[in-house]
Write an enzyme that holds these catalytic residues in place. Structure first.
Site, PDB file in Angstrom:
ATOM      1  N   CYS A 194       0.822  -1.216   0.000  1.00  0.00           N
ATOM      2  CA  CYS A 194       0.000   0.000   0.000  1.00  0.00           C
ATOM      3  C   CYS A 194       0.852   1.260   0.000  1.00  0.00           C
ATOM      4  CB  CYS A 194      -0.956   0.004   1.183  1.00  0.00           C
ATOM      5  SG  CYS A 194      -0.144  -0.069   2.799  1.00  0.00           S
ATOM      6  N   HIS A 368      -2.534   0.976   7.063  1.00  0.00           N
ATOM      7  CA  HIS A 368      -2.645   1.154   5.620  1.00  0.00           C
ATOM      8  C   HIS A 368      -2.257   2.571   5.238  1.00  0.00           C
ATOM      9  CE1 HIS A 368      -4.070  -0.491   1.806  1.00  0.00           C
ATOM     10  NE2 HIS A 368      -4.689   0.651   1.553  1.00  0.00           N
TER      11      HIS A 368
END
Length: 843
Positions: A194, A368
């Site tokens: 990510c 994330h």
């Protein structure tokens, strides 16, 4: 070696290399070792020459590398022979010793050595970009001889296969992508990548707004010829150098559908995909593959976007913890918004580990990274446009990235951190140093201290940024921690020798297992010149770890390394520990007086009036916030710290390392080492470097070598009687002290819960006819703590010798009706001592 001592011609360098080889052949290993080192320095010096062809520079660097390899081999063989009683090459005497080479950490040889060690990452070699490339005449499709990066669990779950998805008809000789991809077209397929997907997204937005093509620049360095047969040479900044990452054009694909199982670009109706993906749509996937190879595979443990962008484009990483108590909301918004709007800063956001992360009704992924593609402010609202590139499929139809418009106030509540990447080109005074931590049994060897001289020409406040980058040999290791501290010092000259006198320190020093940490310091305009001291620390179990320090300044500020290290004439070093009885915490704790203290004696030098440059370094574990202070006290133990008595302090408590540099007048001082709170315990090292002769000796703790008794009591109700002037002094709690023989006695009174408003006194009286009123009425105290005092450490009587018998100890507050619990600590030189509350005795 001075530059003037380095041979200046290729012939001289070759002669030195020849002498080294001859000495090695003759088994003169000490001479060979030293000569190979000198040969490496000579070739490195030549490689820095101007007006010389790059091919020649590469050749000289190669010879320098070979000379260092021979020196390293000799050292390893000699070390092995001494430990195993065998001989190098089975023929040299086992007692041979190599003459130590004085280390100049700024020498070309040392800098080159560190960068060369940084080539090896995850057991693969990633050479510097400027090293020569082996060109193959084979026209067949290139396949990476080192194999493909390890697939992630997500990729393995669907049995991904490696395929060359780009068609020959779509391959062009133009390696620079021309199709402008929007950030919303980026699709993320792997959870742990990510941060890299967010990095590509913010680069695409920067390219859209400013025409920069930042991410594409790494791909531009692939040669046209290599692109034609499926080979790509990607340029990335890692371990202190721009390095070559070699890949082929195979990518992980779904075994049935043939779709990419890595970062990809959403197919666009305007893109001709008839013949398969093109360079123009595959370059993000190829960049990702090269970074995954560098990081050990697609299953790499994750990173953050500012670190990824540093590797990809060389921008300066900064992390802002949104949850820390000192977070400045307005100040940070202003600098982020300004930096983003003028193109000097790219921004991503990170969620925490909490599995339940959401914004309003939108579910977010934990741990994330999210790209910020716009920052907006008007009269009504501040907001961030945030991109979520995680793939969501419905009926095999891939959805575009999700765009969220989140107010700044809700960003602060939703996310844990902001990751900033700053354009290094806004700084016109960059400096770089490559160093090495060598792990030994001594903790102090895991810190390297460097100095820069600065000249603030216009006498304005100036910002200086210092970036510490830890070199990585194994991306899976999480046990390596680093910290950086930056201090501002004033340069003075004593007898034509450059000294420094510390004035203030920046915040910093917290250890992190991240590969990079940024420290920012502001140079005051009032200081036109001085020095910046940079302390880079490592804690871990690796034997040898490289690092790079990058310093950034701009404007009228002039920065330069102070390469000539002035060795201290005298050094004292002590090893000790904080443990439960002497870890007293900072000066707001009553137990501060229990901290380790030392008597520092600075003797006179050759000139009586000359001050002594003195550096104190306190080092401990990475989780110990530490401070060291120099106090006027004639070398006696102190019980409290007052501003008027402080000669110098290391400043705010910093993890693992505290340091002072001060010009001291010859005399005696007290050194206090402390941790921020009493619960921090562990070993530490205190080191004193001085230009004058010094002595450093521990000061025994109060009552050391004596027997101690602790009794507790409290002032409450009628017993909170106050000082004698309030006429009820005898109503205070009274303790009976019984001695079987003559003894030295020392008594301390402390509040159990300190209040600065409570002034205390403790006094000891002889017992007259076993009558309390008579004993106190005659007012013939044997010893007393003196005037009432509200010191946080309490009050103490001087050490006195008293004969056998019975005595009354009276603890009191100055003002009556002040209720509080307290404790008495009675130290005595004999063991037969009884201390008890008088009421208990009488009952």
């Amino acid at each position: 070696m001075r530059t003037s001592d380095v041979p200046s011609t290729e012939r001289d360098a070759e002669l030195i290399l020849g002498r080294a080889s001859k000495a090695e052949f003759s088994k003169e290993y000490d001479l060979a070792f030293r000569t190979y080192i000198r040969s490496a320095e000579a070739f490195l010096h030549l490689s820095r020459s101007r007006d010389v062809a790059d091919k020649k520079k590469i050749e000289w660097k190669g010879k320098a590398s070979k000379a260092l390899e021979r020196a390293e081999l000799i050292k390893k063989l000699v070390d092995a022979s001494r430990s195993s009683n065998t001989t190098p090459y089975q023929s040299s005497p086992s007692n041979i010793h190599l003459t130590p080479i004085p280390i100049n950490h700024f020498s070309q040889q040392e800098q080159f050595y560190v960068l060369k060690k940084g080539n090896q990452i995850n057991e693969l070699s990633f050479p510097p970009w400027e090293d020569p490339v082996k060109q193959s005449l084979d026209s067949s499709v290139f396949r990476d001889p080192e194999g493909q990066p390890v697939l992630s669990p997500e990729q393995q779950r669907v049995s991904s296969v490696w395929r060359r998805v780009i068609s020959d008809t779509s391959t062009t000789t133009e390696s620079r992508p021309s199709h402008r991809i929007s950030p919303q077209e980026v699709l993320q397929h792997i959870i742990t990548d990510c941060s890299f997907c967010a990095s590509i997204s913010v680069c695409l937005e920067h390219s859209r707004r400013f025409g920069s093509r930042l991410a594409e620049s790494a791909l531009q360095h692939a040669t046209d010829a290599s692109c034609l047969n499926g080979r790509y040479d990607i340029r990335m900044l890692f371990n202190g150098s721009w390095r070559r990452v070699l890949i082929d054009d195979q990518l992980p694909c779904h075994p049935v559908h043939g779709t990419l199982m890595c970062m990809s670009i959403l197919p666009s109706p305007s893109t001709d995909m008839k013949n398969g993906p093109t360079n123009e749509t595959l370059w993000p996937s190829l960049l990702e593959k090269s970074y995954m190879k560098l990081m050990g595979g697609y299953d790499f443990p994750g990173s953050n976007s500012s670190i990824d962008l540093h590797a990809l484009i060389g921008w300066i990483p900064e992390y802002i913890d949104l949850k820390r108590s000192g977070f400045e909301r307005e100040k940070n918004w202003e600098r982020i918004q300004t930096g983003f709007s003028n193109g000097h800063c790219m921004v991503t956001l990170g969620t925490g580990r909490n599995s339940q992360v959401s914004w309003r009704d939108v579910e977010l992924l934990p741990s994330h990274s999210y790209a910020v593609i716009d920052i907006h402010e008007d009269a009504e609202e501040r907001s961030c446009t945030i991109l979520d590139s995680w793939v969501r499929s419905e009926d095999d139809h891939v959805q575009p990235s999700r765009v969220l418009q989140i107010p700044w106030s809700e960003v602060l509540n939703t996310f844990d951190g902001v990751y900033l990447s700053w354009d290094p080109n806004i700084w016109d005074q960059p400096l770089t140093f490559h160093g090495m931590w060598n792990r030994t049994t001594s903790r102090e060897d895991n810190t390297m201290q460097l100095q820069l001289e600065f000249k603030n020409i216009e006498k304005q406040d100036q910002d200086v940024w210092v970036l510490l980058t830890r070199h990585v040999a194994d991306t899976r290791r999480t046990s390596d921690f680093v910290a950086v501290q930056v201090g501002i010092e004033e340069l003075v000259y004593v007898k034509e020798t450059l000294y420094d006198d510390q004035q203030s320190l920046s915040s910093g020093g917290t250890y992190t297992n991240s590969t990079q940490i940024l420290s920012q310091v502001k140079l005051p305009g009032s200081q036109s010149a001085g020095a910046i001291c940079v302390s880079a620390s490592y804690e871990g179990d690796a034997r040898e770890v490289g690092f790079t320090i990058s310093v950034y300044g701009k404007g009228p500020l002039k920065l330069s390394w102070i390469e000539k290290e002035i060795q201290p004439s005298y050094t004292q070093r002590l090893s000790a520990s904080f443990f439960s009885k002497n870890a007293g915490g900072n000066c707001t704790y009553p137990s501060f007086m229990d901290n380790p203290q030392y008597r520092l004696t600075v003797h006179k030098g050759n000139a009586r009036s000359e001050k002594a440059k003195t550096t104190l370094t306190l080092q401990g574990g990475k989780d110990m916030p530490m401070n060291v202070a120099v106090v006027w006290s004639q070398g006696d133990r102190i019980s409290l710290l007052s501003d008027k008595d402080i000669v110098a302090s290391s400043g705010a408590y910093s993890y693992g390392l505290a340091r002072i540099t001060k010009l001291l007048t010859p005399g005696e001082y007290t050194i206090v080492a402390s941790t921020f709170e009493p619960q921090y315990i562990g070993p530490f090292i205190l080191k004193v470097d001085c230009s004058h002769p010094v002595d450093l000796k521990p000061i025994p703790q109060e009552g050391a070598g004596m027997y101690s008794k602790i009794v507790r009591g409290s002032w409450e109700g009628l017993s909170a009687a106050g000082a004698p002037s309030f006429k009820r002094y005898a109503d205070n709690p009274v303790f009976l002290l019984e001695l079987a023989s003559s003894s030295q006695v020392l008594i301390r009174l402390q509040l159990i819960h300190h209040s600065s408003a409570v002034a205390l006194n403790v006094t000891c009286y002889p017992s007259v006819a076993n009558n309390l009123a008579t004993s106190l009425g005659q007012n013939r105290a044997i010893t007393s703590s003196g005037a009432y005092d509200d010191a946080i450490s309490g009050v103490v009587t001087p050490k006195v010798t008293i004969g056998p018998g019975r005595y009354y100890i009276v603890p009191s507050t100055y003002s009556p009706r002040l209720e509080a619990p307290f404790k008495l600590i009675v130290h005595s030189s004999v063991s037969q001592v009884q201390v008890s509350l008088l009421d208990m005795v009488m009952s």
